[in-house]
Scaffold this active site. Structure first.
Site, PDB file in Angstrom:
ATOM      1  N   HIS A 155      11.404  -9.347  25.239  1.00 49.00           N
ATOM      2  CA  HIS A 155      10.021  -9.803  25.201  1.00 49.00           C
ATOM      3  C   HIS A 155       9.671 -10.555  26.486  1.00 49.00           C
ATOM      4  O   HIS A 155       8.606 -10.315  27.073  1.00 49.00           O
ATOM      5  CB  HIS A 155       9.801 -10.723  23.991  1.00 49.00           C
ATOM      6  CG  HIS A 155       9.508  -9.982  22.721  1.00 49.00           C
ATOM      7  ND1 HIS A 155      10.225  -8.886  22.319  1.00 49.00           N
ATOM      8  CD2 HIS A 155       8.580 -10.186  21.751  1.00 49.00           C
ATOM      9  CE1 HIS A 155       9.767  -8.454  21.163  1.00 49.00           C
ATOM     10  NE2 HIS A 155       8.755  -9.227  20.793  1.00 49.00           N
ATOM     11  N   HIS A 215      14.777 -16.956  20.952  1.00 44.83           N
ATOM     12  CA  HIS A 215      15.840 -16.725  21.942  1.00 44.83           C
ATOM     13  C   HIS A 215      16.448 -18.026  22.496  1.00 44.83           C
ATOM     14  O   HIS A 215      15.853 -19.103  22.432  1.00 44.83           O
ATOM     15  CB  HIS A 215      15.340 -15.875  23.109  1.00 44.83           C
ATOM     16  CG  HIS A 215      15.100 -14.449  22.752  1.00 44.83           C
ATOM     17  ND1 HIS A 215      16.120 -13.540  22.581  1.00 44.83           N
ATOM     18  CD2 HIS A 215      13.940 -13.780  22.529  1.00 44.83           C
ATOM     19  CE1 HIS A 215      15.590 -12.361  22.271  1.00 44.83           C
ATOM     20  NE2 HIS A 215      14.281 -12.483  22.226  1.00 44.83           N
TER      21      HIS A 215
END
Length: 260
Positions: A155, A215
């Site tokens: 992403h 993340h």
């Protein structure tokens, strides 16, 4: 359509500010770093965007490269053809789409490979019971288990790279005021330009959401660095060379005559 014309003029004026274009790429590093710190310190409250099931993520981010190409391809053709209708020129400029897609594909496949070779399959999400039967993320997930490897943030990569790609390829809009375009092509160009800016700002927003909610810090930093490298090595190095797709045209022939 007068309102659209005003929006276009304001956006063109914004991107003509040297500091905006100069610092825009590095904003992603700043957002990634600050967002990672906020996430680690748990300073950002949970919101609608902290869920991966939010509508922008499901319907836009997960297919972000498709949205980028869907809007940028017709814009590139229309804007560049107003500078030159040469088949070789347009062919070279269209190659920039192919090069960018190759960068996207190579990077994302590399990320998947790294996650596969560094990961293990766990029967629970507490990372306590290892299942040695499955040696790939796909097989592990199909069996209903959990795969944990070094997951470089796709992403962070795709959102930053898409935004930088759009920034570079919409440069010709600043010179198209001098072009003698008929009403329909100009209207289409204006609508595409506004849509591209909207989706670029959406990519920046979702990049920020990724930074503060998802993340590990190193995963996001590496994804962001890969995006910046992909942009820099093409638009700041390779595209300056003769044997390349070349940079987007920045001055219309009519402007060149005025400055002669």
């Amino acid at each position: 359509m007068a309102a659209v014309e005003v929006i276009v003029n304001n956006l063109v004026a914004l991107w003509r500010i040297p500091a905006v274009r100069q610092h825009f790429p590095w904003i992603f590093l700043l957002i990634s770093a600050v967002g990672s710190v906020l996430k680690e310190l748990q300073l950002v409250p949970q919101t609608y965007f902290s869920s991966s099931r939010n509508a922008l993520n499901v319907y836009f981010v997960k297919v972000s490269w498709g949205w980028t190409l869907l809007l940028l391809t017709p814009f590139l053709l229309l804007s560049n053809s107003s500078f030159s209708r040469s088949v070789s020129f347009l062919g070279r400029r269209l190659l920039s789409l192919a090069v960018a897609t190759a960068v996207w594909y190579i990077c994302t496949e590399t990320f998947f490979y790294i996650e596969d070779v560094t990961g293990s399959c766990f029967e629970t999400d507490t990372v306590t019971v290892v299942s040695m039967e499955f040696t790939s993320k796909a097989a592990c997930r199909r069996a209903g288990f959990h795969w944990y490897g070094y997951d470089i943030s796709g992403h962070s990569f795709i959102l930053a790279y898409s935004a930088l790609f759009i920034m570079e390829e919409t440069v010709p809009m600043a010179s198209l005021k001098a072009a003698s375009l008929s009403a329909l092509p100009r209207m289409v160009l204006n609508l595409l330009y506004v849509a591209l800016n909207l989706i670029m700002f959406m990519w920046v927003w979702m990049f920020a959401c990724t930074s503060v909610y998802f993340h590990d810090p190193s995963h996001k930093l590496l994804g962001t660095i890969c995006a910046l490298l992909g942009w820099y090595l093409t638009y700041r190095v390779w595209y300056l060379k003769p044997l390349s797709p070349g940079l987007p045209p920045q001055r219309h022939p009519k402007e060149q005559k005025q400055h002669a």
